[in-house]
Design a protein around this motif. Structure first.
Motif, PDB file in Angstrom:
ATOM      1  N   LYS A   1      -6.285   2.110  -7.185  1.00  0.00           N
ATOM      2  CA  LYS A   1      -5.693   3.380  -7.486  1.00  0.00           C
ATOM      3  C   LYS A   1      -6.612   4.365  -7.254  1.00  0.00           C
ATOM      4  O   LYS A   1      -6.380   5.696  -7.944  1.00  0.00           O
ATOM      5  CB  LYS A   1      -4.745   3.529  -8.792  1.00  0.00           C
ATOM      6  N   SER A   2      -7.590   4.248  -6.535  1.00  0.00           N
ATOM      7  CA  SER A   2      -8.733   5.265  -6.504  1.00  0.00           C
ATOM      8  C   SER A   2      -8.315   6.447  -5.497  1.00  0.00           C
ATOM      9  O   SER A   2      -9.013   7.482  -5.592  1.00  0.00           O
ATOM     10  CB  SER A   2      -9.929   4.659  -5.639  1.00  0.00           C
ATOM     11  N   GLY A   3      -7.313   6.197  -4.767  1.00  0.00           N
ATOM     12  CA  GLY A   3      -6.679   7.568  -3.784  1.00  0.00           C
ATOM     13  C   GLY A   3      -5.586   8.381  -4.629  1.00  0.00           C
ATOM     14  O   GLY A   3      -5.399   9.417  -3.988  1.00  0.00           O
TER      15      GLY A   3
ATOM     16  N   PHE B   1      -5.001   6.857   2.076  1.00  0.00           N
ATOM     17  CA  PHE B   1      -4.634   5.924   1.179  1.00  0.00           C
ATOM     18  C   PHE B   1      -4.544   6.320  -0.406  1.00  0.00           C
ATOM     19  O   PHE B   1      -5.272   7.152  -0.968  1.00  0.00           O
ATOM     20  CB  PHE B   1      -5.812   4.786   1.034  1.00  0.00           C
ATOM     21  N   LEU B   2      -3.343   6.100  -1.030  1.00  0.00           N
ATOM     22  CA  LEU B   2      -3.070   6.355  -2.410  1.00  0.00           C
ATOM     23  C   LEU B   2      -3.532   5.216  -3.438  1.00  0.00           C
ATOM     24  O   LEU B   2      -4.284   5.455  -4.276  1.00  0.00           O
ATOM     25  CB  LEU B   2      -1.921   6.869  -2.503  1.00  0.00           C
ATOM     26  N   THR B   3      -2.777   3.826  -3.170  1.00  0.00           N
ATOM     27  CA  THR B   3      -3.030   2.879  -3.981  1.00  0.00           C
ATOM     28  C   THR B   3      -2.504   1.566  -3.384  1.00  0.00           C
ATOM     29  O   THR B   3      -2.007   1.522  -2.408  1.00  0.00           O
ATOM     30  CB  THR B   3      -2.263   3.251  -5.528  1.00  0.00           C
ATOM     31  N   TYR B   4      -2.923   0.479  -4.012  1.00  0.00           N
ATOM     32  CA  TYR B   4      -2.957  -0.908  -3.449  1.00  0.00           C
ATOM     33  C   TYR B   4      -2.424  -2.108  -4.763  1.00  0.00           C
ATOM     34  O   TYR B   4      -3.007  -1.939  -5.622  1.00  0.00           O
ATOM     35  CB  TYR B   4      -4.091  -1.356  -2.889  1.00  0.00           C
TER      36      TYR B   4
ATOM     37  N   PHE C   1       0.837  -1.057  -0.122  1.00  0.00           N
ATOM     38  CA  PHE C   1       0.134  -0.042   0.058  1.00  0.00           C
ATOM     39  C   PHE C   1       0.886   1.255   0.161  1.00  0.00           C
ATOM     40  O   PHE C   1       1.994   1.266   0.713  1.00  0.00           O
ATOM     41  CB  PHE C   1      -0.921  -0.046   1.143  1.00  0.00           C
ATOM     42  N   TRP C   2       0.281   2.311  -0.522  1.00  0.00           N
ATOM     43  CA  TRP C   2       0.998   3.703  -0.568  1.00  0.00           C
ATOM     44  C   TRP C   2       0.003   4.621   0.194  1.00  0.00           C
ATOM     45  O   TRP C   2      -1.165   4.406  -0.336  1.00  0.00           O
ATOM     46  CB  TRP C   2       1.296   4.249  -1.622  1.00  0.00           C
TER      47      TRP C   2
ATOM     48  N   PHE D   1       0.232  11.453 -10.757  1.00  0.00           N
ATOM     49  CA  PHE D   1       1.008  10.259  -9.891  1.00  0.00           C
ATOM     50  C   PHE D   1       0.663   8.923 -10.375  1.00  0.00           C
ATOM     51  O   PHE D   1      -0.432   8.426 -11.031  1.00  0.00           O
ATOM     52  CB  PHE D   1      -0.047  10.189  -8.482  1.00  0.00           C
ATOM     53  N   PHE D   2       1.712   8.363 -10.229  1.00  0.00           N
ATOM     54  CA  PHE D   2       1.933   6.813 -10.831  1.00  0.00           C
ATOM     55  C   PHE D   2       2.704   6.009  -9.979  1.00  0.00           C
ATOM     56  O   PHE D   2       3.668   6.351  -9.501  1.00  0.00           O
ATOM     57  CB  PHE D   2       2.364   7.134 -12.497  1.00  0.00           C
ATOM     58  N   ALA D   3       2.186   4.811  -9.946  1.00  0.00           N
ATOM     59  CA  ALA D   3       2.789   3.766  -8.872  1.00  0.00           C
ATOM     60  C   ALA D   3       3.017   2.508  -9.929  1.00  0.00           C
ATOM     61  O   ALA D   3       2.245   2.110 -10.703  1.00  0.00           O
ATOM     62  CB  ALA D   3       2.221   3.453  -7.648  1.00  0.00           C
TER      63      ALA D   3
END
Lengths: 114, 116
Positions: free
Chosen positions: B57-59, B45-48, B33-34, B65-67
């Motif tokens: 990536k709803s957050g 929450f940012l992404t999972y 998680f980020w 922003f990219f993960a």
């Protein structure tokens, strides 16, 4: 709309006293409720967690009390010590599911005076 | 054993620069998680990721922003064209869980990003 609300915003307790932090949540689908402790410059660390099928859980000096009907839960720190001075966050998540993302409260700063 | 590590610990970027933040989860942890933590606030929450798959990536606050987690281990959070409102601590957490009962999320120390 903030889904998890903490109170008070800050707390000062004398050494040896009881620290009580409260948390209220909105989403009735939440079913996992952890408390995290965070020191400056560090990431949050899990203290204790509870699920709605029990009303209380105790681990050492830390106790969670849970009231499902009121949608509230609280953290009690017994025999508070100066080393407990930190920021405390309540959180909630929905399980089961692979994505158990946590929704956090804003946190409260606890100061334990010697 | 080693916990979650993040690098760099501190990053200062000029507005408009791109940044890349790295997370090394605990070995064997499937979930990653980020979160973003603004000053005086709780983490958000940012992404999972589950292994290499980004399942939520709803957050993420914007398309800047990219993960990614290409091999299911190390993850990178990239922010393009940084803005002042991106200034925050970025926390990474990993968990053994793939579903069912939530296992503890172990947090790294975070990367403090300051955009000037």
């Amino acid at each position: 709309q903030q889904q998890v609300k903490q109170s008070p915003q800050s707390l000062i307790v004398q050494k040896g006293g009881i620290s009580i932090i409260n948390c209220a949540y909105e989403n009735t689908a939440f079913d996992y409720f952890p408390w995290y402790q965070q020191f400056p410059g560090k990431g949050p660390a899990l203290l204790i967690a509870i699920r709605p099928d029990v009303s209380e859980k105790k681990e050492g000096r830390f106790t969670i009390s849970f009231n499902k009907s009121a949608k509230q839960f609280s953290l009690h720190i017994m025999d508070s010590q100066p080393g407990d001075s930190a920021t405390y966050f309540c959180a909630a998540s929905i399980t089961p599911g692979a994505n158990s993302k946590l929704t956090f409260g804003k946190g409260i700063t606890l100061s334990v005076r010697p | 054993g080693a916990g979650v590590s993040q690098s760099p610990r501190y990053k200062v970027a000029k507005r408009g620069q791109d940044v890349a933040l790295r997370c090394d989860p605990i070995s064997g942890h499937v979930s990653l998680f980020w979160y973003q933590q603004a000053l005086g606030q709780g983490p958000e929450f940012l992404t999972y990721f589950q292994n290499e798959a980004q399942l939520d990536k709803s957050g993420l606050p914007s398309d800047r922003f990219f993960a990614e987690r290409p091999e299911g281990s190390v993850s990178t959070l990239k922010i393009q064209r940084t803005q002042q409102e991106d200034s925050a601590v970025y926390l990474c957490a990993s968990s053994l869980s793939t579903g069912g009962l939530p296992y503890e999320q172990y947090f790294g120390p975070g990367t403090r990003l300051t955009v000037t």
